[in-house]
Structures are given as structure tokens and as C-alpha cells.
Motif scaffolding. Structure first.
Motif, mmCIF file in Angstrom:
data_model
loop_
_atom_site.group_PDB
_atom_site.id
_atom_site.type_symbol
_atom_site.label_atom_id
_atom_site.label_comp_id
_atom_site.label_asym_id
_atom_site.label_seq_id
_atom_site.Cartn_x
_atom_site.Cartn_y
_atom_site.Cartn_z
ATOM 1 N N PRO A 1 0.823 -1.216 0.000
ATOM 2 C CA PRO A 1 0.000 0.000 0.000
ATOM 3 C C PRO A 1 0.855 1.263 0.000
ATOM 4 O O PRO A 1 1.901 1.330 0.638
ATOM 5 N N PHE A 2 0.407 2.241 -0.759
ATOM 6 C CA PHE A 2 1.010 3.586 -0.822
ATOM 7 C C PHE A 2 2.360 3.615 -1.537
ATOM 8 O O PHE A 2 2.998 4.670 -1.604
ATOM 9 N N LEU A 3 2.808 2.481 -2.067
ATOM 10 C CA LEU A 3 4.058 2.482 -2.833
ATOM 11 C C LEU A 3 3.765 2.910 -4.264
ATOM 12 O O LEU A 3 2.930 2.310 -4.943
ATOM 13 N N VAL A 4 4.424 3.980 -4.705
ATOM 14 C CA VAL A 4 4.164 4.502 -6.045
ATOM 15 C C VAL A 4 4.730 3.566 -7.101
ATOM 16 O O VAL A 4 4.048 3.142 -8.028
ATOM 17 N N SER A 5 6.003 3.230 -6.998
ATOM 18 C CA SER A 5 6.639 2.357 -7.982
ATOM 19 C C SER A 5 7.889 1.739 -7.383
ATOM 20 O O SER A 5 8.591 2.373 -6.592
ATOM 21 N N ALA A 6 8.146 0.483 -7.761
ATOM 22 C CA ALA A 6 9.351 -0.201 -7.279
ATOM 23 C C ALA A 6 10.554 0.101 -8.158
ATOM 24 O O ALA A 6 11.682 -0.118 -7.758
#
Length: 313
Positions: A55-60
Motif C-alpha cells: 500500500p502507498f508504494l508509487v513504484s518499485a
């Protein structure tokens, strides 16, 4: 923000992601370890998919094709995976570099400490719950502090275990073995000073069940052929392939040769630090492509008009 440094090489950051190009340089800049090779691995793609469910991770990961920040940038979990892909030695260097960068500073606030007397007043359940709260410190009677791993470090261990055991059914075995090895009830209770050891331990864990494979049947011809391999010039590049009859063959290929599909070729020539193709060869490639498109158009046109047509392959 203090920059991450590995073997005197600074690793630039962008939007919270780390430059794989800088890591590649720190690892020795070998062609086989170029970032685009790591990013196209199926295992890497699966790991990115798992990470991006957070959750809330924009991009890896992020790829920038131009400008001063040109390159491939990834999150910390992918940095660990990339380092592990290169070598165990480089993996350990990266772990220690992160440990040095994010080592917790001593906390002077007494509210952050748990004295032995306070510990004795808690039930085991209350004490375990207290330990899981981020930032807590256990202080023994000698006033030496030992911090538990952070939530971010917990995520890293979780992802390393997912890489080591891609099959979910094998992970309970992995965590059970991990907890027994470090004498803890859960990986969340691991002490921070053992984090580097844990990151090295997980990739080296044995399989759940090791089955001995039967020895392959080898003909006399193949055994003799394999023996000839030791006489090849190790400074040259060679391609091994099998003919229709299953007989192995080998031939020398140019130093800049690559084996890839047409789709992969189009990706590689457009990637940062991808394969290099001179402008002259690119121009010749475009010319031949235009010819091929014209042939295809004439073929389709002839078929539509009911005329004999043959497409050159």
C-alpha cells in the motif's frame, strides 16, 4: 540526506529509488551484470509485482531514458536482489553499506527504554506486543542497548524469503528454519545487529526436500566432445547449440554478438546502458526494415487482388 556509498562509489537516489547504474559501476561494470539484464529476468518481474502490492508504494522501479538522471532506479528490496544476483560478496557489501547508512543513533529519551523492572511487570503477551512497536529499545542491567529491526528491514527479510522460496507452500518451512537458527519466535523479533547475517542466511537456506537426481546417460561421443571444451580459447566468445540429431556443436561468435528475440532487440536498443548499435548500422537496419515493409505490402496487395504472391523470408 547522506548518500549511500559502496566501494567509494556514490549511489545516486531519485524519488526514494537507488541507481542500479551506480551499483553496476561499484560491482565492476561487467557487461553480464548490466542493469537491463537483471530487470528482464522473470524472477525480477515477479518480485516487482509483489513489491508493488505494498500500500502507498508509487513504484518499485523507474527507467529514465534521457537527461542528467538517465538510468535505472529501483527500491531498496531490488537493490538487495540485484546485489545477490551479482555475487554473495557484493551482496554482503551492499547490506553492510545500508547498515552503516541507517544505523540507529542512541536515544536519550527515557520513555524509549524498557527497564528490567518494567519488563518483569508485563505479561509475555504484553512484552511481545511492546517489542513489536517500532523504535523500542531493550536495556539490560549493564545498560547495553539492542534495537530490533525496523519495519523496513522486516519487509526486506520478507521479500528475501519470497525470492528464496517462490512457492508459498515452502515458506512456512523457511520461516521455521530461520527462527530456529536465530533463536527467536518471529523474524520481527530479530535484533538489528543480526540483520546482515539474516540477509546472508536466507539465500543460502537449503531446499525443503533435496532429491538426488539420477545421473544422466551420456554417449561416448558427447563425453569426448565435452572433453574438448577445455581447449577452447577462453578470451573468445562461443555459442553452444544442438543440431537436429541432438549432437552438440559449438562455434565462435563476434564479441558484440547477442542472442535475443526481435521484441527484445527493440527493447534493448532503447534501454539505458543497453546494447550499443552504431548510427551507421541503425540506419542500415531502418533501410532494410522499409524494404521488408514494402515487400509485405506488395504481398498483401497481390493476395487481395487474387494474384500469385510469395513473401520473401
Amino acid at each position: 540526506m547522506t548518500a549511500l556509498t559502496i566501494l567509494s562509489n556514490s549511489v545516486h537516489q531519485l524519488d526514494g529509488l537507488y541507481s542500479l547504474n551506480d551499483l553496476h559501476k561499484a560491482a565492476g561494470s561487467e557487461e553480464k551484470h548490466m542493469p537491463f539484464r537483471f530487470m528482464r529476468l522473470e524472477q525480477t518481474k515477479e518480485l516487482i509485482a509483489e513489491i508493488e502490492q505494498t500500500p502507498f508504494l508509487v513504484s518499485a522501479s523507474k527507467v529514465i531514458n534521457g537527461g542528467k538522471n538517465r538510468g535505472t532506479y529501483v527500491c531498496r528490496e531490488l537493490v538487495y536482489a540485484y546485489a545477490m544476483w551479482i555475487s554473495a560478496k557484493f551482496h554482503l557489501l551492499v547490506i553492510r553499506a545500508f547498515d552503516a547508512l541507517y544505523s540507529p543513533q542512541p536515544i536519550s529519551n527515557p520513555d524509549k527504554f524498557i527497564t528490567p523492572e518494567q519488563q518483569g511487570a508485563l505479561t509475555p503477551e504484553e512484552y511481545a506486543e511492546l517489542l513489536e512497536k517500532r523504535g523500542k529499545i531493550i536495556v539490560d542491567r549493564d545498560d547495553t542497548a539492542a534495537r530490533l529491526i525496523s519495519l523496513e528491514q522486516q519487509d526486506i527479510l520478507f521479500n528475501l524469503m519470497a525470492i528464496r522460496f517462490p512457492e508459498g507452500k515452502d515458506r512456512p518451512y523457511g520461516w521455521s528454519r530461520f527462527n530456529r537458527h536465530f533463536v527467536i519466535s518471529s523474524y520481527k523479533h530479530l535484533q538489528a545487529d543480526r540483520f546482515a547475517a539474516a540477509c546472508c542466511y536466507i539465500p543460502a537456506m537449503p531446499d525443503r526436500q533435496v532429491k538426488a537426481l539420477p545421473a544422466p546417460e551420456q554417449s561416448k561421443e558427447i563425453i569426448e566432445w565435452i572433453d574438448k571444451l577445455k581447449y577452447l580459447d577462453s578470451t573468445k566468445r562461443w555459442m553452444l547449440y544442438f543440431e537436429d540429431a541432438g549432437i552438440p556443436s559449438i562455434k565462435q561468435i563476434p564479441d558484440d554478438a547477442c542472442v535475443m528475440s526481435a521484441d527484445r532487440f527493440l527493447e534493448a536498443i532503447n534501454e539505458p546502458n543497453g546494447i550499443y548499435v552504431s548510427p551507421e548500422k541503425l540506419f542500415a537496419f531502418v533501410q532494410e526494415t522499409i524494404k521488408r515493409l514494402e515487400q509485405s505490402y506488395q504481398f498483401q496487395k497481390a493476395r487481395a487482388e487474387g494474384k500469385p504472391a510469395k513473401l520473401r523470408c
